[in-house]
Design an enzyme around this catalytic site. Structure first.
Site, PDB file in Angstrom:
ATOM      1  N   CYS A 165      -4.766  -5.976  -4.790  1.00  0.00           N
ATOM      2  CA  CYS A 165      -4.357  -6.736  -3.304  1.00  0.00           C
ATOM      3  C   CYS A 165      -5.608  -7.399  -2.938  1.00  0.00           C
ATOM      4  CB  CYS A 165      -3.915  -5.774  -2.334  1.00  0.00           C
ATOM      5  SG  CYS A 165      -3.179  -6.693  -0.785  1.00  0.00           S
ATOM      6  N   CYS A 342       1.180 -10.975  -0.601  1.00  0.00           N
ATOM      7  CA  CYS A 342       0.089 -10.270   0.212  1.00  0.00           C
ATOM      8  C   CYS A 342       0.343 -10.568   1.649  1.00  0.00           C
ATOM      9  CB  CYS A 342      -1.239 -10.995  -0.055  1.00  0.00           C
ATOM     10  SG  CYS A 342      -2.833 -10.218   0.520  1.00  0.00           S
TER      11      CYS A 342
HETATM   12  P1  FAD Z   1      -1.202   2.787  -9.668  1.00  0.00           P
HETATM   13  O1  FAD Z   1      -0.065   2.843  -8.635  1.00  0.00           O
HETATM   14  O2  FAD Z   1      -2.581   2.795  -9.186  1.00  0.00           O
HETATM   15  O3  FAD Z   1      -0.881   3.820 -10.678  1.00  0.00           O
HETATM   16  C1  FAD Z   1      -1.550   4.021 -11.853  1.00  0.00           C
HETATM   17  C2  FAD Z   1      -1.349   5.322 -12.381  1.00  0.00           C
HETATM   18  O4  FAD Z   1      -2.071   5.785 -13.805  1.00  0.00           O
HETATM   19  C3  FAD Z   1      -1.843   6.535 -11.481  1.00  0.00           C
HETATM   20  O5  FAD Z   1      -1.175   7.359 -11.078  1.00  0.00           O
HETATM   21  C4  FAD Z   1      -3.056   7.288 -12.262  1.00  0.00           C
HETATM   22  O6  FAD Z   1      -3.175   8.366 -12.127  1.00  0.00           O
HETATM   23  C5  FAD Z   1      -2.348   6.929 -13.758  1.00  0.00           C
HETATM   24  N1  FAD Z   1      -3.385   7.151 -14.577  1.00  0.00           N
HETATM   25  C6  FAD Z   1      -4.690   6.659 -14.689  1.00  0.00           C
HETATM   26  N2  FAD Z   1      -5.295   6.815 -15.947  1.00  0.00           N
HETATM   27  C7  FAD Z   1      -4.274   7.485 -16.663  1.00  0.00           C
HETATM   28  C8  FAD Z   1      -4.775   7.905 -17.993  1.00  0.00           C
HETATM   29  N3  FAD Z   1      -5.516   8.052 -18.793  1.00  0.00           N
HETATM   30  N4  FAD Z   1      -3.347   8.415 -18.531  1.00  0.00           N
HETATM   31  C9  FAD Z   1      -2.107   8.386 -17.800  1.00  0.00           C
HETATM   32  N5  FAD Z   1      -2.163   7.869 -16.426  1.00  0.00           N
HETATM   33  C10 FAD Z   1      -3.241   7.319 -15.934  1.00  0.00           C
HETATM   34  N6  FAD Z   1       0.322  -4.104  -2.821  1.00  0.00           N
HETATM   35  C11 FAD Z   1       1.050  -4.821  -2.158  1.00  0.00           C
HETATM   36  O7  FAD Z   1       2.092  -5.110  -2.574  1.00  0.00           O
HETATM   37  N7  FAD Z   1       1.104  -5.181  -0.927  1.00  0.00           N
HETATM   38  C12 FAD Z   1      -0.039  -4.703  -0.111  1.00  0.00           C
HETATM   39  O8  FAD Z   1      -0.243  -4.992   1.012  1.00  0.00           O
HETATM   40  C13 FAD Z   1      -1.005  -4.160  -0.831  1.00  0.00           C
HETATM   41  N8  FAD Z   1      -2.239  -3.651  -0.187  1.00  0.00           N
HETATM   42  C14 FAD Z   1      -3.203  -2.858  -0.476  1.00  0.00           C
HETATM   43  C15 FAD Z   1      -4.010  -2.263   0.020  1.00  0.00           C
HETATM   44  C16 FAD Z   1      -4.986  -1.287  -0.353  1.00  0.00           C
HETATM   45  C17 FAD Z   1      -6.134  -0.862   0.446  1.00  0.00           C
HETATM   46  C18 FAD Z   1      -4.871  -0.951  -1.856  1.00  0.00           C
HETATM   47  C19 FAD Z   1      -5.945  -0.019  -2.496  1.00  0.00           C
HETATM   48  C20 FAD Z   1      -3.864  -1.394  -2.706  1.00  0.00           C
HETATM   49  C21 FAD Z   1      -2.949  -2.240  -2.238  1.00  0.00           C
HETATM   50  N9  FAD Z   1      -1.926  -2.926  -2.872  1.00  0.00           N
HETATM   51  C22 FAD Z   1      -0.847  -3.803  -1.991  1.00  0.00           C
HETATM   52  C23 FAD Z   1      -1.783  -2.870  -4.224  1.00  0.00           C
HETATM   53  C24 FAD Z   1      -1.049  -1.894  -4.964  1.00  0.00           C
HETATM   54  O9  FAD Z   1      -0.809  -0.491  -4.294  1.00  0.00           O
HETATM   55  C25 FAD Z   1      -1.070  -1.718  -6.442  1.00  0.00           C
HETATM   56  O10 FAD Z   1      -1.353  -3.007  -6.915  1.00  0.00           O
HETATM   57  C26 FAD Z   1      -0.371  -0.922  -7.215  1.00  0.00           C
HETATM   58  O11 FAD Z   1      -0.158   0.471  -6.622  1.00  0.00           O
HETATM   59  C27 FAD Z   1      -0.574  -0.998  -8.678  1.00  0.00           C
HETATM   60  O12 FAD Z   1       0.370   0.039  -9.422  1.00  0.00           O
HETATM   61  P2  FAD Z   1       0.092   0.524 -10.854  1.00  0.00           P
HETATM   62  O13 FAD Z   1       1.300   1.184 -11.273  1.00  0.00           O
HETATM   63  O14 FAD Z   1      -0.453  -0.852 -11.651  1.00  0.00           O
HETATM   64  O15 FAD Z   1      -1.266   1.385 -10.323  1.00  0.00           O
END
Ligand code: FAD
Length: 398
Positions: A165, A342
Site C-alpha cells: 500500500c 488506495c
Molecule cells: P499477505 O496477506 O501478507 O500474505 C502472505 C502470506 O504468505 C502470509 O500469511 C505469510 O505467512 C505467507 N508466507 C510467507 N512466507 C511463506 C513461505 N515461505 N511459505 C508459505 N507461506 C508463506 N491494502 C488495501 O487494499 N488498502 C489499504 O488501505 C491498505 N493499507 C495497508 C496499510 C498497511 C499498514 C499495510 C501493512 C498494508 C496495507 N494494505 C492495504 C496492503 C494489503 O494488506 C496487502 O497488499 C495484502 O495483504 C497482500 O496480500 P498477500 O496475500 O499478497 O500477502
C-alpha cells in the site's frame, strides 16, 4: 526427507491472496478440486486497518483472526513454509523437509519486510520514539508515540521500491497531524515527510488533491530522500539525497518508519523470479511467463501496480478463471487491467479514495469526484471494507 505428497493445486501463502483464491477454487457444490494451502502462520491479519490502529481508532486485536477460521473448509492446510521451488519437477520443498508435488501452483506469499536493512532500526523500533504501522507487533507503538507527543519534530519516511500500500506511509502522517492539532500541540510541532519518491502520489488527479492538503496542513516534504540509518541516541535519522548523493541528518522526536521491502528471499532465489526477485507473470493473465502451470498474484508477484488488498480482489477472479481454463487446455480469456485502490485517510473522518489502473488512469467506483476528502469514504474504510474482506473476499464472494 519424508515421502512426497501430491495435490492437484498447491497455493503458497494463506494471506489475503492465497485464501481468496483457495475460497474461489473450492467453492460450489460440485467442486472436486484437491487444493492445498501451505501457510506457516496460525494467524491471519487484515492489514489495511493497521493505519487506523496506529492512529488509536481501533485495538489491533480487531485485525487478527486465527488462520484456521479463514481457511476454506475444503482446502487442506499444510502448516509449513516453502523453502525451495523445483518448478521443472512440479515440486516444492518445505522448511520441515516435506516434498510436495502439484499439477498447478499458485504463488501468493506476500512481500518481505527488511527491518535489518537500515542500521539502527531493529534496535530502536517500538521504543525511543521510533515506530511503524508495518507490523502487528509494533503497530501499537505508533499510537503510543502520537498520543504522548508533546511537540518537536514528527518525521515520517517512505523507502524506494515497492511497499505494501504505497499510500500508507502518508496516511498515518495526516492522522498524526490531526491528532496533534486536537491535542493542542500542533503549533509546537514540525511534521516532515521524507520519501524516496519524486512526488506525493503517482496519479495526477490525486497528486494535485494531496498537494493542497499538504499545503493546508503545513507539512514539509523532502522528496528523493532515502532513510539509510537511525541513530537512536541523539534521535537522528540519516537520509541520502538520491539526486545529489549528499547525506542529510534530521533530528526527530517521533519517527514513523516505513521499512524497505522486497520479494521474499525463497522466491527471489528460485527459477520463478524475475530479475528483481518477484514472481514473473504475464501482467494480464497472471500466468507465469516460463512455467505454464504456475500463476501468481498479490504482493509477491511482479505485477506493475500498487500492492494492495484491493488489487488482489480483482486479481483473484482472473487467476481462478485462467487456471480453470488452463486445466481444460482452453485459451486464457480473463484479463487483469492493473486496478488498485488506495484509501488515503487525510485525517479523522476524512478520506480520498484513489482508484486507478496500469495506465494510472482513475477507475473510480462512485458517481462523484473521489479526489475530494469525504466522511462517507472514511466510514467505508472504517466499517464497510473490513466487513467486505472477512465476509466477502475471503469467502470467494466479492
Ligand atoms: P499477505 O496477506 O501478507 O500474505 C502472505 C502470506 O504468505 C502470509 O500469511 C505469510 O505467512 C505467507 N508466507 C510467507 N512466507 C511463506 C513461505 N515461505 N511459505 C508459505 N507461506 C508463506 N491494502 C488495501 O487494499 N488498502 C489499504 O488501505 C491498505 N493499507 C495497508 C496499510 C498497511 C499498514 C499495510 C501493512 C498494508 C496495507 N494494505 C492495504 C496492503 C494489503 O494488506 C496487502 O497488499 C495484502 O495483504 C497482500 O496480500 P498477500 O496475500 O499478497 O500477502
Amino acid at each position: 526427507m519424508s515421502p512426497s505428497v501430491h495435490h492437484q493445486v498447491v497455493i503458497v501463502g494463506g494471506g489475503s491472496a492465497g485464501i481468496t483464491v483457495a475460497a474461489r477454487l473450492t467453492g460450489g457444490w460440485f467442486n472436486k478440486l484437491d487444493v492445498a494451502v501451505i501457510e506457516p502462520s496460525d494467524k491471519h491479519y487484515y492489514q489495511p486497518l493497521w493505519t487506523l490502529v496506529g492512529a488509536g481508532v481501533f485495538d489491533k486485536k480487531v485485525t487478527e483472526r486465527s488462520e484456521a477460521s479463514v481457511m476454506p473448509k475444503r482446502a487442506k492446510w499444510i502448516r509449513d513454509a516453502v523453502s525451495e521451488f523445483h518448478s521443472d519437477e512440479n515440486a516444492i520443498v518445505t522448511r520441515s523437509g516435506q516434498r510436495i508435488t502439484y499439477d498447478w501452483l499458485v504463488v501468493a506469499a506476500g512481500i518481505q519486510i527488511n527491518w535489518n536493512k537500515i542500521p539502527g532500526l531493529k534496535e530502536s523500533i517500538g521504543h525511543d520514539g521510533v515506530c511503524s504501522n508495518y507490523s502487528f507487533e509494533y503497530v501499537d507503538s505508533t499510537w503510543e508515540n502520537i498520543h504522548n507527543f508533546k511537540g518537536g519534530t514528527a518525521l515520517f519516511t517512505q523507502p524506494s521500491g515497492a511497499v505494501k500500500c504505497g499510500g500508507a506511509p502518508q496516511k498515518i502522517m495526516y492522522l498524526a497531524e490531526d491528532a496533534f492539532r486536537r491535542a493542542g500541540v500542533r503549533d509546537k510541532t514540525k511534521v516532515v515527510f521524507a520519501a524516496a519518491s519524486p512526488n506525493i502520489f503517482a496519479v495526477d488527479k490525486y497528486r494535485v488533491a494531496l498537494a493542497k492538503i499538504i499545503e493546508r496542513k503545513q507539512i514539509e516534504c523532502l522528496f528523493r530522500h532515502e532513510l539509510i540509518q537511525i541513530r537512536p541516541q541523539p534521535k537522528e535519522a540519516v537520509f541520502k539525497n538520491l539526486d545529489s548523493g549528499k547525506l542529510v541528518s534530521i533530528h526527530y522526536d517521533m519517527l514513523h518508519v516505513t521499512p524497505p521491502m522486497s520479494a521474499p528471499n525463497f522466491i527471489a532465489q528460485s527459477s520463478l523470479a524475475d530479475k528483481d526477485g518477484w514472481v514473473e507473470v504475464d501482467k494480464y493473465t497472471l500466468r507465469h511467463t516460463r512455467f505454464a502451470n504456475v500463476f501468481s498474484l498479490g504482493d509477491c508477484s511482479n505485477l506493475p501496480t500498487s500492492k494492495t488488498g484491493a488489487a488482489i480482489r480483482k486479481q483473484a477472479p482472473v487467476v481462478v478463471a485462467n487456471l480453470r481454463a488452463a486445466m481444460r487446455a482452453a485459451p486464457l480469456q480473463a484479463k487483469y487491467d492493473g486496478y488498485t485502490s488506495c484509501p488515503v485517510v487525510t485525517g479523522y473522518g476524512k478520506l480520498i479514495l484513489a482508484e486507478f489502473d496500469y495506465e494510472k488512469n482513475p477507475r473510480e467506483t462512485f458517481p462523484f469526484d473521489q479526489s475530494k476528502e469525504r466522511w462517507s469514504m472514511y466510514l467505508l474504510k472504517k466499517y464497510v471494507l473490513p466487513l467486505f474482506y472477512w465476509k466477502g473476499m475471503l469467502k470467494g464472494r466479492t
